[in-house]
Write an enzyme that holds these catalytic residues in place. Structure first.
Site, PDB file in Angstrom:
ATOM      1  N   GLU A 172       0.782  -1.069   0.150  1.00 55.35           N
ATOM      2  CA  GLU A 172       0.037  -0.072  -0.082  1.00 55.35           C
ATOM      3  C   GLU A 172       0.724   1.141   0.159  1.00 55.35           C
ATOM      4  O   GLU A 172       0.813   2.190   0.935  1.00 55.35           O
ATOM      5  CB  GLU A 172      -0.941   0.013   0.995  1.00 55.35           C
ATOM      6  CG  GLU A 172      -1.948  -1.322   1.067  1.00 55.35           C
ATOM      7  CD  GLU A 172      -3.199  -1.334   1.794  1.00 55.35           C
ATOM      8  OE1 GLU A 172      -3.347  -0.371   2.997  1.00 55.35           O
ATOM      9  OE2 GLU A 172      -4.067  -2.078   1.928  1.00 55.35           O
ATOM     10  N   GLU A 297      -4.525  -8.819  -0.703  1.00 56.20           N
ATOM     11  CA  GLU A 297      -5.578  -8.616   0.391  1.00 56.20           C
ATOM     12  C   GLU A 297      -6.740  -8.463  -0.145  1.00 56.20           C
ATOM     13  O   GLU A 297      -7.026  -7.774  -0.933  1.00 56.20           O
ATOM     14  CB  GLU A 297      -5.142  -7.246   1.107  1.00 56.20           C
ATOM     15  CG  GLU A 297      -3.725  -7.508   2.209  1.00 56.20           C
ATOM     16  CD  GLU A 297      -3.241  -6.246   2.786  1.00 56.20           C
ATOM     17  OE1 GLU A 297      -4.379  -5.527   3.228  1.00 56.20           O
ATOM     18  OE2 GLU A 297      -2.209  -5.883   2.940  1.00 56.20           O
TER      19      GLU A 297
HETATM   20  O1  AHR Z   1      -5.030  -6.293   6.512  1.00 57.30           O
HETATM   21  C1  AHR Z   1      -5.219  -5.110   7.314  1.00 57.30           C
HETATM   22  C2  AHR Z   1      -4.488  -4.001   6.785  1.00 57.30           C
HETATM   23  O2  AHR Z   1      -5.199  -3.656   5.637  1.00 57.30           O
HETATM   24  C3  AHR Z   1      -3.204  -4.244   6.236  1.00 57.30           C
HETATM   25  O3  AHR Z   1      -2.333  -3.946   7.143  1.00 57.30           O
HETATM   26  C4  AHR Z   1      -3.287  -3.192   5.086  1.00 57.30           C
HETATM   27  O4  AHR Z   1      -2.153  -3.479   4.257  1.00 57.30           O
HETATM   28  C5  AHR Z   1      -4.542  -3.017   4.671  1.00 57.30           C
HETATM   29  O5  AHR Z   1      -4.879  -1.707   4.740  1.00 57.30           O
END
Ligand code: AHR
Length: 483
Positions: A172, A297
């Site tokens: 991110e 994710e």
């Molecule tokens: O999965 C939780 C968080 O979500 C992670 O640390 C981040 O990469 C995303 O914003």
């Protein structure tokens, strides 16, 4: 409704890494749940909690992403090696400002992988770390011969190098990983990847660049244009939020209005559009699809459970989450020519987890059972189906070693469905049939009743002369294998 499965055609392989997991130093995602330490009263092997590891072994976790997430860009790997009582205690500034004692570090991560039989996916720190720090971490983990970092690894008890399969450069980076613009990130990526040592020339480390947030198509276009020739995969992050907002009210995990069942399904299905559009941009720079999309994710994100630390992202998991898991897995399969890995967030106790723990108790969530039922699709060949299914139904057909598996989800809140698959004349019999279903929209498992929602034998299938008829209850996931 009838669908014809085309057995004569060979489709792309569904990568087993689509079933990947993610564990971050976040709340109770590692400490107390995966890692309890060697002196715990909870049964463990080298500090890894046995009941949890055994449950995860059953679903054959292929890869585990670590140490974050946002935590990765604050993580300095040297804090997590050497004798435990000498390890630096730091503050986990992303997740609740709690003290992190670094007892779970590089050696413990590889021990967990060894017990699970999973491959490594390490996310480097490019937000607050240096190129040298990253390069030395890779040297520490993978250098077979004599070198300062390899010698340090041996001094800490690990003679042979560990295999690092996947390596993420940035998490991110458009947000908490550095608030970079894509033009700047692409250059940072190019620089870091230049110094990533590759000691094993036969098995080079697979490089993953930070990709877009949801529908940020400009990010994908810019990074592919400027850095596309230096990467193996580019990530995508997309979470399913019932209310569609990152604000105060994301929606509750249980006891939610029926409107949030429907909105959750709609938002889960949005993954298809995201992958299609990002992949189309990638096609422009990479028409042969050599670069993969890595959805590292994904999953549901709700309001935290009442009374829990807001920074711990702890949520219940219901039959609704099972639908979201099945919808997403079916989408990833459909895009098997581009999606090579996906990592649900997160494996234990955080967001859409496989397992929840409380003290020495543990339970398997409805999401766990979908991963269990669907694992027959890992590394199988995707089969094409011709014909329409109803709006609230999604399925995958695949073949491995002559066995055909059809997994299907009826995510309608009320309507049962009958679906027929034909074209299966070369197959003789149903080999196995499982179902996961529940009556209530928020049916879930608790520590008092840990098996309220669990896999059962499916009796609603008829197979005759190559025609498979399935009577699917509402809110169900069914998986059938035919031989
Ligand atoms: O999965 C939780 C968080 O979500 C992670 O640390 C981040 O990469 C995303 O914003």
């Amino acid at each position: 409704m009838t669908v014809e499965i085309i057995l004569q055609k060979t489709g792309p392989q569904i990568s087993k890494y689509i079933y990947g997991q993610f564990s971050e130093h976040l709340g109770n995602g590692i400490y107390g749940s995966l890692y309890v330490g060697d002196h715990s009263d909870i049964p463990n092997v080298n500090g890894m909690r046995s009941d949890v590891v055994n449950a995860l072994k059953k679903i054959h976790v292929p890869v585990l992403r670590w140490p974050g997430g946002l935590f990765a860009d604050t993580y300095h790997w040297r804090d997590g090696i050497g004798p435990k009582d000498g390890r630096k205690k730091i503050v986990n500034t992303n997740w609740g400002d709690v003290t992190e004692n670094n007892h779970f570090g590089t050696h413990e991560y590889f021990e967990l992988l060894r017990q699970l039989g999973a491959d490594a996916y390490i996310n480097a720190n490019i937000g607050s770390g240096t190129v040298q720090e990253m390069a030395e971490w890779v040297e520490y983990m993978t250098m077979p011969g004599e070198s300062p970092m390899a010698n340090l690894r041996r001094q800490n008890g690990q003679k042979t190098p560990w295999p690092v399969k996947f390596f993420g450069i940035g998490n991110e980076s458009w947000g908490g990983g550095g608030n970079m613009r894509p033009e700047y990130y692409a250059d940072v990526y190019r620089q870091y990847q230049t110094f990533l040592p590759q000691y094993d020339k036969e098995h080079p480390i697979y490089k993953v660049a930070c990709g877009p947030n949801e529908d940020d198509y400009h990010w994908t276009d810019t990074v592919m244009n400027a850095a596309g020739q230096y990467l193996d995969g580019i990530s995508l992050h997309y979470y399913t939020l019932p209310t569609g907002t990152w604000g105060q009210n994301k929606g509750d995990a249980t006891n939610f209005p029926e409107s949030q069942w429907s909105s959750t399904m709609t938002r889960a299905k949005h993954m298809d559009e995201l992958i299609t559009k990002h992949s189309t941009i990638m096609d422009h720079y990479d028409p042969e699809k050599k670069v993969n999309l890595i959805v590292d994710e994904w999953g549901t994100w709700y309001n935290v459970e009442k009374g829990t630390n807001p920074g711990f992202l702890h949520q219940q998991n219901t039959i609704r989450d099972a639908m979201v898991a099945a919808i997403n897995l079916n989408i990833f399969h459909k895009h098997a020519d581009r999606v090579y890995m996906a990592n649900i967030a997160q494996m234990v106790n955080v967001l859409q987890a496989m397992i929840l723990t409380k003290g020495d108790q543990m339970l398997k969530t409805p999401t766990y059972y979908v991963f269990d039922m669907y694992q027959k699709h890992m590394d199988a060949e995707l089969l094409e189906g011709i014909g329409q299914v109803p709006d609230n139904v999604t399925y995958t057909a695949s073949r491995k070693n002559g066995t055909v598996t059809i997994s299907i989800c009826n995510y309608d809140a009320h309507e049962n469905q009958v679906i027929t698959f034909n074209g299966l004349k070369t197959l003789k019999t149903i080999d196995s049939a499982q179902i996961l279903t529940a009556d209530k929209l928020d049916a879930h498992n608790t520590f008092e009743n840990p098996n309220a929602v669990s896999e059962a034998t499916f009796t609603g299938a008829k197979f005759d002369h190559g025609e498979l008829q399935l009577a699917l209850p509402s809110k169900s996931v069914v998986s059938i294998t035919l031989k």
